[in-house]
Design an enzyme around this catalytic site. Sequence first.
Site, mmCIF file in Angstrom:
data_model
loop_
_atom_site.group_PDB
_atom_site.id
_atom_site.type_symbol
_atom_site.label_atom_id
_atom_site.label_comp_id
_atom_site.label_asym_id
_atom_site.label_seq_id
_atom_site.Cartn_x
_atom_site.Cartn_y
_atom_site.Cartn_z
ATOM 1 N N CYS A 196 0.880 -1.169 0.000
ATOM 2 C CA CYS A 196 0.000 0.000 0.000
ATOM 3 C C CYS A 196 0.917 1.219 0.000
ATOM 4 O O CYS A 196 2.143 1.065 -0.034
ATOM 5 C CB CYS A 196 -0.983 -0.009 1.173
ATOM 6 S SG CYS A 196 -0.245 0.132 2.801
HETATM 7 O O1 5RP Z 1 -0.895 3.476 2.803
HETATM 8 C C1 5RP Z 1 -2.052 3.176 2.842
HETATM 9 C C2 5RP Z 1 -2.650 2.489 4.016
HETATM 10 O O2 5RP Z 1 -1.695 2.169 4.973
HETATM 11 C C3 5RP Z 1 -2.962 3.529 1.713
HETATM 12 O O3 5RP Z 1 -2.361 3.172 0.509
HETATM 13 C C4 5RP Z 1 -3.254 5.019 1.778
HETATM 14 O O4 5RP Z 1 -4.011 5.274 2.948
HETATM 15 C C5 5RP Z 1 -4.044 5.486 0.536
HETATM 16 O O5 5RP Z 1 -5.257 4.820 0.465
HETATM 17 P P1 5RP Z 1 -6.451 5.420 -0.418
HETATM 18 O O6 5RP Z 1 -5.898 5.567 -1.803
HETATM 19 O O7 5RP Z 1 -7.524 4.382 -0.319
HETATM 20 O O8 5RP Z 1 -6.802 6.723 0.205
#
Ligand code: 5RP
Length: 144
Positions: free
Chosen positions: A65
């Site tokens: 992520c």
């Molecule tokens: O690092 C992360 C979680 O630990 C996610 O990638 C980050 O929060 C972005 O998520 P989104 O694109 O759904 O907002």
Amino acid sequence: MRIAVAADSLDGVAERVVEELRGRGHEVILHGALDPTARDDWAWASEAAARDVGEGRADQAVVCCWTGTGASIAANKVPGVRAALCADAYTADGARRWNDANVLALSLRLTSEVVLGEILEAWFAGEPSTDDADRANVAHLDAI
Ligand SMILES: O=C(CO)[C@H](O)[C@H](O)COP(=O)(O)O
């Protein structure tokens, strides 16, 4: 090996992870943003890859992520999974050696293609320690 890969977006090295693993001869099982039919939120994507490991459909997983933190937290909720967030090769080596980690968590923000290659090199070269104290620590994880 059969390696499940999850990412919550196709940013950064997400697709490069798949290429690197296939290039090393591994069978790759795709989750999250890497599978157009799957849910791509980080908790669900990482859970799916971690369950592949915990339930025996994969030998290991790589979960990604943006920060790597959510992916690692989600994976570590799955019984039998030992996920380690690694930002460099030294940490990846230690994760395999001392933690017997079976899931590699990566930050899509932080991990360059060069560092990804170094991390994977160390990850696959690393063998779990047979030292009694190290085995006791790993065994205790199941008891916690
Ligand atoms: O690092 C992360 C979680 O630990 C996610 O990638 C980050 O929060 C972005 O998520 P989104 O694109 O759904 O907002």
